[in-house]
Design a protein around this motif. Structure first.
Motif, PDB file in Angstrom:
ATOM      1  N   ARG A  84       0.820  -1.198   0.000  1.00 48.47           N
ATOM      2  CA  ARG A  84       0.000   0.000   0.000  1.00 48.47           C
ATOM      3  C   ARG A  84       0.863   1.261   0.000  1.00 48.47           C
ATOM      4  N   GLY A  85       0.670   2.091  -0.997  1.00 43.26           N
ATOM      5  CA  GLY A  85       1.400   3.359  -1.070  1.00 43.26           C
ATOM      6  C   GLY A  85       2.758   3.276  -1.735  1.00 43.26           C
ATOM      7  N   TRP A  86       3.190   2.061  -2.109  1.00 42.87           N
ATOM      8  CA  TRP A  86       4.501   1.934  -2.752  1.00 42.87           C
ATOM      9  C   TRP A  86       4.454   2.477  -4.171  1.00 42.87           C
ATOM     10  N   GLU A  87       5.510   3.182  -4.565  1.00 41.23           N
ATOM     11  CA  GLU A  87       5.631   3.701  -5.920  1.00 41.23           C
ATOM     12  C   GLU A  87       7.031   3.447  -6.432  1.00 41.23           C
ATOM     13  N   ALA A  88       7.123   3.032  -7.680  1.00 41.58           N
ATOM     14  CA  ALA A  88       8.431   2.764  -8.279  1.00 41.58           C
ATOM     15  C   ALA A  88       9.187   4.062  -8.509  1.00 41.58           C
ATOM     16  N   THR A  89      10.508   3.994  -8.335  1.00 43.68           N
ATOM     17  CA  THR A  89      11.362   5.152  -8.592  1.00 43.68           C
ATOM     18  C   THR A  89      12.108   5.018  -9.912  1.00 43.68           C
ATOM     19  N   GLY A  90      12.141   3.798 -10.454  1.00 44.01           N
ATOM     20  CA  GLY A  90      12.912   3.546 -11.662  1.00 44.01           C
ATOM     21  C   GLY A  90      14.312   3.043 -11.379  1.00 44.01           C
ATOM     22  N   ASP A  91      14.724   3.064 -10.114  1.00 45.46           N
ATOM     23  CA  ASP A  91      16.010   2.504  -9.696  1.00 45.46           C
ATOM     24  C   ASP A  91      15.739   1.092  -9.191  1.00 45.46           C
ATOM     25  N   TRP A  92      16.119   0.080  -9.971  1.00 47.80           N
ATOM     26  CA  TRP A  92      15.720  -1.289  -9.634  1.00 47.80           C
ATOM     27  C   TRP A  92      16.167  -1.699  -8.247  1.00 47.80           C
ATOM     28  N   ARG A  93      17.396  -1.318  -7.882  1.00 52.04           N
ATOM     29  CA  ARG A  93      17.914  -1.758  -6.584  1.00 52.04           C
ATOM     30  C   ARG A  93      17.171  -1.082  -5.438  1.00 52.04           C
ATOM     31  N   ALA A  94      16.975   0.214  -5.544  1.00 54.62           N
ATOM     32  CA  ALA A  94      16.248   0.931  -4.498  1.00 54.62           C
ATOM     33  C   ALA A  94      14.809   0.428  -4.396  1.00 54.62           C
ATOM     34  N   ASP A  95      14.195   0.168  -5.543  1.00 54.12           N
ATOM     35  CA  ASP A  95      12.813  -0.304  -5.536  1.00 54.12           C
ATOM     36  C   ASP A  95      12.700  -1.692  -4.915  1.00 54.12           C
ATOM     37  N   LEU A 219      19.454  -8.975   2.692  1.00 51.91           N
ATOM     38  CA  LEU A 219      18.840  -8.372   1.513  1.00 51.91           C
ATOM     39  C   LEU A 219      19.887  -7.667   0.664  1.00 51.91           C
ATOM     40  N   ASP A 220      20.774  -6.917   1.307  1.00 49.70           N
ATOM     41  CA  ASP A 220      21.833  -6.234   0.551  1.00 49.70           C
ATOM     42  C   ASP A 220      22.756  -7.233  -0.142  1.00 49.70           C
ATOM     43  N   MET A 221      23.026  -8.357   0.502  1.00 48.41           N
ATOM     44  CA  MET A 221      23.847  -9.391  -0.130  1.00 48.41           C
ATOM     45  C   MET A 221      23.155  -9.953  -1.364  1.00 48.41           C
ATOM     46  N   LEU A 222      21.849 -10.170  -1.263  1.00 48.33           N
ATOM     47  CA  LEU A 222      21.103 -10.652  -2.419  1.00 48.33           C
ATOM     48  C   LEU A 222      21.111  -9.615  -3.542  1.00 48.33           C
ATOM     49  N   LEU A 223      20.955  -8.350  -3.185  1.00 50.18           N
ATOM     50  CA  LEU A 223      20.964  -7.290  -4.199  1.00 50.18           C
ATOM     51  C   LEU A 223      22.340  -7.161  -4.848  1.00 50.18           C
ATOM     52  N   ASP A 224      23.396  -7.395  -4.083  1.00 51.55           N
ATOM     53  CA  ASP A 224      24.749  -7.413  -4.675  1.00 51.55           C
ATOM     54  C   ASP A 224      24.849  -8.520  -5.728  1.00 51.55           C
ATOM     55  N   ASN A 225      24.275  -9.675  -5.412  1.00 51.17           N
ATOM     56  CA  ASN A 225      24.281 -10.780  -6.363  1.00 51.17           C
ATOM     57  C   ASN A 225      23.486 -10.424  -7.613  1.00 51.17           C
ATOM     58  N   ALA A 226      22.348  -9.762  -7.426  1.00 48.00           N
ATOM     59  CA  ALA A 226      21.541  -9.342  -8.572  1.00 48.00           C
ATOM     60  C   ALA A 226      22.293  -8.325  -9.426  1.00 48.00           C
ATOM     61  N   ALA A 227      22.999  -7.397  -8.765  1.00 50.01           N
ATOM     62  CA  ALA A 227      23.770  -6.402  -9.508  1.00 50.01           C
ATOM     63  C   ALA A 227      24.866  -7.059 -10.331  1.00 50.01           C
ATOM     64  N   ALA A 228      25.503  -8.084  -9.775  1.00 48.96           N
ATOM     65  CA  ALA A 228      26.533  -8.814 -10.523  1.00 48.96           C
ATOM     66  C   ALA A 228      25.927  -9.521 -11.723  1.00 48.96           C
ATOM     67  N   ALA A 229      24.730 -10.078 -11.553  1.00 48.88           N
ATOM     68  CA  ALA A 229      24.055 -10.743 -12.666  1.00 48.88           C
ATOM     69  C   ALA A 229      23.706  -9.752 -13.764  1.00 48.88           C
ATOM     70  N   ILE A 230      23.294  -8.561 -13.370  1.00 48.83           N
ATOM     71  CA  ILE A 230      22.970  -7.522 -14.354  1.00 48.83           C
ATOM     72  C   ILE A 230      24.227  -7.109 -15.113  1.00 48.83           C
ATOM     73  N   ALA A 231      25.335  -6.958 -14.395  1.00 53.35           N
ATOM     74  CA  ALA A 231      26.596  -6.593 -15.043  1.00 53.35           C
ATOM     75  C   ALA A 231      27.026  -7.659 -16.047  1.00 53.35           C
ATOM     76  N   ARG A 232      26.856  -8.926 -15.680  1.00 49.66           N
ATOM     77  CA  ARG A 232      27.215 -10.012 -16.603  1.00 49.66           C
ATOM     78  C   ARG A 232      26.329  -9.984 -17.844  1.00 49.66           C
ATOM     79  N   ALA A 233      25.036  -9.739 -17.637  1.00 50.54           N
ATOM     80  CA  ALA A 233      24.112  -9.714 -18.768  1.00 50.54           C
ATOM     81  C   ALA A 233      24.444  -8.576 -19.715  1.00 50.54           C
ATOM     82  N   ARG A 234      24.824  -7.434 -19.182  1.00 53.70           N
ATOM     83  CA  ARG A 234      25.147  -6.289 -20.031  1.00 53.70           C
ATOM     84  C   ARG A 234      26.482  -6.491 -20.757  1.00 53.70           C
TER      85      ARG A 234
END
Length: 240
Positions: A84-95, A219-234
């Motif tokens: 309730r009340g959540w809004e996306a910012t466009g920053d995937w990690r922050a969101d 959660l931050d550790m998981l987001l670090d892993n996601a960021a690494a996956a994004i870097a690999r994909a790019r």
């Protein structure tokens, strides 16, 4: 045989109960959550719920097929409150971080309900909407769908696992909870370095941290892993 649940339109025509209450699915769920908070799982029975609503217990079956159906509705309500009340910012990690913290906090606000429902998959509207949002956040980062699902799976399971772990501690009787929290001071802090050198070396840090939730760190550790996956994909597809 399960009893037929009356459609919403028909429910709205119901007369008030003897206590002057007009029953609704939302009111029943909120009252059930209050009973859980006050008396735990054992305190949530159809009889007690009917009494709290001032209604004949049998009338609840117009809204829910049984106790399990009500449990799934409570699970969906917790997710709805988180979103309730959540809004996306466009920053995937922050969101994604905000979504995780919201879900975790919503469960901890109702620890008895969290312990009862965190392992369930309701398939209801709020849960489906939340899943759509989380998957959308991950896909917006440019991840392949296989990676999106891998990270989504870890994200939601980690969030709910910590929610039920932390909620279980909050749901303990006050004396038991205080005793558990005191162990780090009363026991670990007194262990001698001669027999437990690693605990003794780190005990000030352990005492400072171990009674707090590790969810933000995990959660931050998981987001670090996601960021690494994004870097690999790019790197694999610079034009993506």
């Amino acid at each position: 045989m399960a009893k037929e649940v009356v459609p919403e339109a028909a429910r709205k025509r119901r007369k008030p109960t003897k206590a002057g209450v007009v029953l609704s699915e939302q009111l029943i769920v909120e009252t059930a959550m209050r009973l859980l908070q006050q008396s735990g799982r054992e305190g949530l029975t159809v009889r007690r719920l009917g009494a709290a609503l001032g209604a004949d217990p049998s009338s609840l079956y117009r809204y829910f097929r049984g106790a399990d159906d009500l449990t799934l509705a409570i699970a969906d309500e917790l997710i709805g409150r988180a979103m309730r009340g959540w809004e996306a910012t466009g920053d995937w990690r922050a969101d994604l971080r905000e979504l995780g913290m919201r879900i975790h906090s919503a469960y901890l606000a109702h620890p008895q309900a969290a312990v009862l429902t965190a392992s369930r998959v309701s398939g209801r509207a709020n849960e489906i909407d939340a899943d759509e949002v989380i998957l959308g956040v991950l896909r917006s980062a440019g991840l392949p769908d296989r990676e999106v699902v891998r990270i989504y799976h870890a994200f939601i399971d980690q969030t709910l696992a910590f929610a039920v772990l932390d909620a279980a501690g909050l749901a303990l009787p006050p004396a038991a909870r205080a005793a558990d929290e005191a162990v780090w001071h009363a026991t670990y802090a007194r262990l001698p370095a001669e027999t437990h050198p690693n605990i003794a070396a780190t005990v000030p840090l352990l005492v400072a941290r171990m009674n707090n939730s590790a969810y933000p760190t995990a959660l931050d550790m998981l987001l670090d892993n996601a960021a690494a996956a994004i870097a690999r994909a790019r790197a694999a597809d610079p034009g993506a």
